[in-house]
Scaffold this active site. Sequence first.
Site, mmCIF file in Angstrom:
data_model
loop_
_atom_site.group_PDB
_atom_site.id
_atom_site.type_symbol
_atom_site.label_atom_id
_atom_site.label_comp_id
_atom_site.label_asym_id
_atom_site.label_seq_id
_atom_site.Cartn_x
_atom_site.Cartn_y
_atom_site.Cartn_z
ATOM 1 N N SER A 110 -0.227 0.850 5.655
ATOM 2 C CA SER A 110 -1.486 0.054 5.162
ATOM 3 C C SER A 110 -2.717 0.158 6.044
ATOM 4 O O SER A 110 -2.844 0.272 6.854
ATOM 5 C CB SER A 110 -0.979 -1.538 5.258
ATOM 6 O OG SER A 110 -2.046 -2.585 4.843
ATOM 7 N N TYR A 134 -7.866 0.343 0.187
ATOM 8 C CA TYR A 134 -8.670 -0.360 -0.389
ATOM 9 C C TYR A 134 -9.869 0.344 -0.620
ATOM 10 O O TYR A 134 -10.726 0.202 0.507
ATOM 11 C CB TYR A 134 -8.736 -1.807 0.102
ATOM 12 C CG TYR A 134 -7.410 -2.718 -0.104
ATOM 13 C CD1 TYR A 134 -6.809 -3.038 -1.399
ATOM 14 C CD2 TYR A 134 -6.764 -2.987 1.237
ATOM 15 C CE1 TYR A 134 -6.000 -3.983 -1.363
ATOM 16 C CE2 TYR A 134 -5.425 -3.588 0.817
ATOM 17 C CZ TYR A 134 -5.079 -4.319 -0.034
ATOM 18 O OH TYR A 134 -4.128 -4.965 -0.326
ATOM 19 N N THR A 160 -4.964 1.171 -3.753
ATOM 20 C CA THR A 160 -4.663 -0.105 -4.487
ATOM 21 C C THR A 160 -5.585 -0.519 -5.436
ATOM 22 O O THR A 160 -6.683 -0.889 -5.111
ATOM 23 C CB THR A 160 -4.264 -0.981 -3.529
ATOM 24 O OG1 THR A 160 -3.229 -0.546 -2.157
ATOM 25 C CG2 THR A 160 -3.559 -2.390 -4.039
ATOM 26 N N LYS A 226 -1.785 2.642 -7.084
ATOM 27 C CA LYS A 226 -0.602 1.518 -6.953
ATOM 28 C C LYS A 226 -1.289 0.265 -7.468
ATOM 29 O O LYS A 226 -2.409 -0.200 -7.419
ATOM 30 C CB LYS A 226 -0.591 1.237 -5.302
ATOM 31 C CG LYS A 226 0.277 -0.056 -5.248
ATOM 32 C CD LYS A 226 0.545 0.042 -3.759
ATOM 33 C CE LYS A 226 1.571 -0.973 -3.312
ATOM 34 N NZ LYS A 226 1.074 -2.335 -3.330
ATOM 35 N N HIS A 250 2.043 -6.014 -6.479
ATOM 36 C CA HIS A 250 1.834 -6.225 -5.317
ATOM 37 C C HIS A 250 2.643 -7.650 -4.717
ATOM 38 O O HIS A 250 2.470 -8.433 -4.007
ATOM 39 C CB HIS A 250 0.328 -7.230 -5.074
ATOM 40 C CG HIS A 250 -0.527 -6.554 -3.905
ATOM 41 N ND1 HIS A 250 -1.461 -5.941 -3.974
ATOM 42 C CD2 HIS A 250 -0.207 -7.245 -2.600
ATOM 43 C CE1 HIS A 250 -1.727 -5.893 -2.596
ATOM 44 N NE2 HIS A 250 -1.327 -6.665 -2.097
#
Length: 354
Positions: A110, A134, A160, A226, A250
């Site tokens: 992440s 992100y 994402t 994603k 999510h």
Amino acid sequence: MYAQMRGRSLRDYEVAARERLDPAHYDYFAGGAGDEVTVRANEAAFGRLGLVPRVLRGAGKPQTGVTLLGSRAAAPVLVAPTAFHRLAHPEGERATARAAAATETIMIVSMGATVAIEDVAAAAPGAELWFQLYVQPDLAFTERIVRRAEAAGCAALVVTADSPVMGLRERDLRNGFHDLPEHLCCENLRDGARGDRVRPIVMWPELSWEHLEALRGMTQLPIVLKGVTHPADARLAIGHGISAIMVSNHGGRQLDGVPATIDLLPDVVAEVAGAVPVLLDGGVRRGTDVLKALALGAAAVAVGRPVVWGLAADGERGVAGVLGLLRAEVEHALTLCGCASVADLDPSMVRRPC
Ligand SMILES: Cc1cc2nc3c(=O)[nH]c(=O)nc-3n(C[C@H](O)[C@H](O)[C@H](O)COP(=O)(O)O)c2cc1C
Ligand SMILES: O=C(O)C(=O)c1ccccc1
């Protein structure tokens, strides 16, 4: 207390994790947006699907391995990107990555990791790492993070798309949980050398396909999108040079009321028509869940919370326990379904209702 913990099922790890974790941190990991309808739907929908085995195919002991975007994995199960692993265990993402390496599992690290991507990679030589991003409005900063992920050896970027803003998580609001404790931070958001300021992760409602084009121009790495749920977006993703699609809501933490991912999968798979691999996450808790997703056309699945439960329960050994258990369950279920490998699964082997 759990030094010898070896769960029989993923549920055992959640129970052990809940006993160990600060209740507000447990709620952060377990919870979702709004009424948590989607959190529950993800798991419940797998329960409504039946598996219809084939018999007498002489398949022998099945192969569980897959290759995804050039990365080898012992099982069609990836570690989904989850933030804040050091809230679950002091070793945090280092322990998760070592367990991923030990079990030959692709780990999607992440952007909100509490260990820097360089240190995750150094702690787990041989781990297959992908990096979740992100996209930040400061595109120059985004590019610096991409360069760090590349230099650390990450083999793909996972962008994402389902988070133009943070989901409204009522457990966190009730618990007053909105930030990491003082001694922890999102190390990938440190801009420049150690000691520099840590930027906040910006969720960016203006993010559009145009920025994805900019990212595409920044790197040679394959990009996985994603958080795709609508087939029309899967089609657009292919048109924008995306290498794989991840059907995800999510884990029910963004928009509450999105259907279960396993129920969304068939329409996305039909639209993609084999152009790129389709991955799925959300509610996968059993080897049989993995088989259902693959039979319906997913190339692999990812697990989020179960990895966190393994980590909280018993660190690296707990995560390896979770991933090993899932691989063993996949192998067992494939044998019972008469499959020599995941390639033998097809949609005729899934029926609803169970
Ligand atoms: C505690 C937690 C943190 C998460 N952090 C991220 C993240 O940083 N980036 C991201 O793309 N998804 C994140 N997710 C979503 C997961 O990648 C994944 O979509 C979801 O957990 C899958 O559902 P499951 O937990 O039922 O397996 C997070 C999920 C959880 C539970
Ligand atoms: O909690 C999440 O779901 C999440 O995506 C996230 C990512 C980075 C920081 C905080 C939360």
